[in-house]
Scaffold this active site. Structure first.
Site, mmCIF file in Angstrom:
data_model
loop_
_atom_site.group_PDB
_atom_site.id
_atom_site.type_symbol
_atom_site.label_atom_id
_atom_site.label_comp_id
_atom_site.label_asym_id
_atom_site.label_seq_id
_atom_site.Cartn_x
_atom_site.Cartn_y
_atom_site.Cartn_z
ATOM 1 N N ASP A 1 0.840 -1.200 0.000
ATOM 2 C CA ASP A 1 0.000 0.000 0.000
ATOM 3 C C ASP A 1 0.877 1.252 0.000
ATOM 4 O O ASP A 1 1.976 1.228 -0.547
ATOM 5 C CB ASP A 1 -0.927 -0.038 1.229
ATOM 6 C CG ASP A 1 -2.304 0.555 0.944
ATOM 7 O OD1 ASP A 1 -2.373 1.779 0.697
ATOM 8 O OD2 ASP A 1 -3.293 -0.199 0.951
ATOM 9 N N HIS B 1 -4.095 5.736 3.494
ATOM 10 C CA HIS B 1 -4.671 4.454 3.099
ATOM 11 C C HIS B 1 -3.953 3.247 3.707
ATOM 12 O O HIS B 1 -4.590 2.339 4.251
ATOM 13 C CB HIS B 1 -4.699 4.343 1.572
ATOM 14 C CG HIS B 1 -5.620 3.284 1.059
ATOM 15 N ND1 HIS B 1 -5.170 2.045 0.663
ATOM 16 C CD2 HIS B 1 -6.956 3.277 0.894
ATOM 17 C CE1 HIS B 1 -6.201 1.315 0.255
ATOM 18 N NE2 HIS B 1 -7.293 2.037 0.396
ATOM 19 N N ASN C 1 -13.863 -0.411 -6.773
ATOM 20 C CA ASN C 1 -14.897 0.488 -6.260
ATOM 21 C C ASN C 1 -15.649 1.269 -7.327
ATOM 22 O O ASN C 1 -16.059 2.397 -7.089
ATOM 23 C CB ASN C 1 -14.272 1.499 -5.282
ATOM 24 C CG ASN C 1 -13.620 0.840 -4.086
ATOM 25 O OD1 ASN C 1 -13.828 -0.341 -3.828
ATOM 26 N ND2 ASN C 1 -12.839 1.599 -3.361
ATOM 27 N N SER D 1 -11.464 -1.871 -0.333
ATOM 28 C CA SER D 1 -10.163 -1.908 0.341
ATOM 29 C C SER D 1 -10.326 -2.329 1.788
ATOM 30 O O SER D 1 -9.607 -3.204 2.296
ATOM 31 C CB SER D 1 -9.500 -0.524 0.283
ATOM 32 O OG SER D 1 -9.048 -0.221 -1.007
#
Length: 444
Positions: free
Chosen positions: A64, A98, A195, A257
């Site tokens: 990430d 994130h 998404n 996520s």
């Protein structure tokens, strides 16, 4: 849990959509309300889950934006890791949220007296290995790195779970080979479906061997922006999810996520309790205990929106489930299939000339033997015919009876049309034994 969900949500600020991540920034709130707003913990009955496993001894790699390992809810649970895009420390990331958010949902341990404040992850005693593959939250392409090196690094550093809460285009051959490498080393790969609310699951989630995860809300309904398709294997909480941040103390977000992070946390719990099970057998436990909406009961699975259903960690940890095949419901990575075919082809090519020469030699020998045998057979037939004709001439006619026709079954039977096909097997979760509850699909 103290303040109710409705009161908590009223305290939340506006939303900002960035790339494929839906981020909602919240104003400063009390630590108690942070914990209270973690509805997924209540839905999972996390206190009961932690009586069975806390993920201790398991390392989860988080590919990430890097992780803020100094966040009070994560300190001590974050390894040094590595950045593949810059010279910064992957465990000191404070310019993006994130990666820290995903780490906190997996292995946050809370803070305050008795750790009753802040974010608790589903596997609070697991360790996070942060691997930085992008420079910020704004877009997935900005400063991003190929996943191949990060996956291999995670495997080589001892991670038994790899969380990939990102979505991209089709994989390169290097990335496909890295996924096959992880599968060969018995590492569980978990990724978010995407998404955009489209019927196309993004990569790496769509790759064979990876657990693709969709997002559902508190009622168990699919999030309207959760991507769907035949690759979806499981769903998990992904709507209005409170988590820790790297650039900000806390955030609230909706997305696949977050759902993927919860599945990675569940895998960590299971790997800690069942260390002898393979990655596929661990996923099998999640599949066999997943919950489905009532309208999907009895249908062939996986469903393109829910997969095999919504994870229920407590059931996965406690139910008596046969280990099953080593690979469980996971498909063989495409690179592994290609490698096997290439190896077989290479092996055959190396022996082609030798095999042909040997076959020709055998053929010539057989022809010589058969030819000689035929000559002897013809000679024998001639002798028999001559002898019988002479005998018939002496006896005055043919023997009584007609020509031989054979009895029942004497002639050749019907030809074999091929091996019978095995009945097709659909990988089903045990829905009849554990019906879905409309009030709380996560209940145990």
């Amino acid at each position: 849990m103290g303040m109710g969900l409705t009161q908590t949500l009223r305290a939340i600020g506006g939303a900002a959509l960035a790339g494929t991540l839906l981020l909602v920034t919240a104003p400063t709130t009390s630590a108690d309300s942070i914990r209270d707003s973690q509805w997924a913990l209540e839905a999972f009955d996390a206190e009961a889950v932690w009586q069975e496993s806390t993920g201790e001894g398991v390392t989860v790699a988080v590919i990430d934006t890097g992780v803020n390992g100094l966040h009070p809810d994560l300190v001590g649970n974050v390894l040094k890791g590595k950045s593949f895009v810059d010279s910064e420390r992957a465990d000191r990331q404070t310019s993006a949220d994130h990666g820290t958010a995903m780490a906190s949902l997996i292995a946050g341990h809370g803070s305050g007296r008795g750790n009753d404040e802040g974010i608790m992850g589903l596997a609070p005693d697991a360790k996070v290995l942060p691997l930085k593959n992008k420079t910020g939250d704004d877009t997935l392409d900005e400063g991003s790195a190929s996943s191949a090196d990060l996956i291999r690094y995670a495997v080589d550093q001892g991670a038994s779970v790899i969380n990939m809460s990102f979505s991209s285009g089709p994989l390169s051959s290097d990335e496909e080979e890295a996924i096959a490498y992880a599968a060969e080393k018995d590492v569980a790969l978990v990724a978010s479906a995407g998404n955009q609310g489209e019927g196309t699951v993004g990569y790496p989630a769509a790759a064979p061997g990876v657990v693709a995860v969709g997002a559902v809300d508190r009622a168990g309904d699919l999030w309207d922006r959760s991507n769907y398709g035949p690759e979806v294997m499981l769903t998990a909480p992904g709507v209005r999810i409170r988590s820790a941040g790297g650039a900000t103390p806390y955030r609230m977000a909706s997305g696949t996520s977050d759902a993927a992070a919860y599945v990675s946390g569940a895998v960590a719990l299971l790997r800690a309790k069942f260390p002898d099970l393979t990655a596929g057998q661990i996923v099998n436990r999640l599949v066999k205990t997943a919950a489905l909406p009532e309208d999907l009961q009895g249908q062939s699975l996986p469903d393109e929106r829910y997969g095999y259903g919504i994870i229920r960690p407590y059931r996965a940890l406690t139910e008596d489930i046969p280990a099953g095949p080593k690979q469980g419901p996971l498909k063989t990575p495409s690179a592994a299939v290609t490698d096997e075919s290439a190896a077989a082809t290479a092996g055959n090519d190396g022996k082609t000339e030798e095999a042909l020469a040997e076959r020709n030699s055998r053929t010539n020998t057989i022809l010589a033997v058969v030819g000689g045998g035929l000559l002897l057979l013809v000679a024998a037939v001639v002798v028999v015919v001559v002898v019988r004709r002479r005998g018939k001439d002496r006896n005055g006619g043919p023997p009584p009876g007609g020509p031989w026709t054979g009895g029942p079954g004497a002639g050749p039977g019907p030809g074999n049309a091929g091996w019978p096909q095995q009945p097709s097997h659909t990988y089903q979760s045990q829905q009849n034994e554990h019906p879905h509850s409309s009030s709380n699909p996560y209940q145990h």
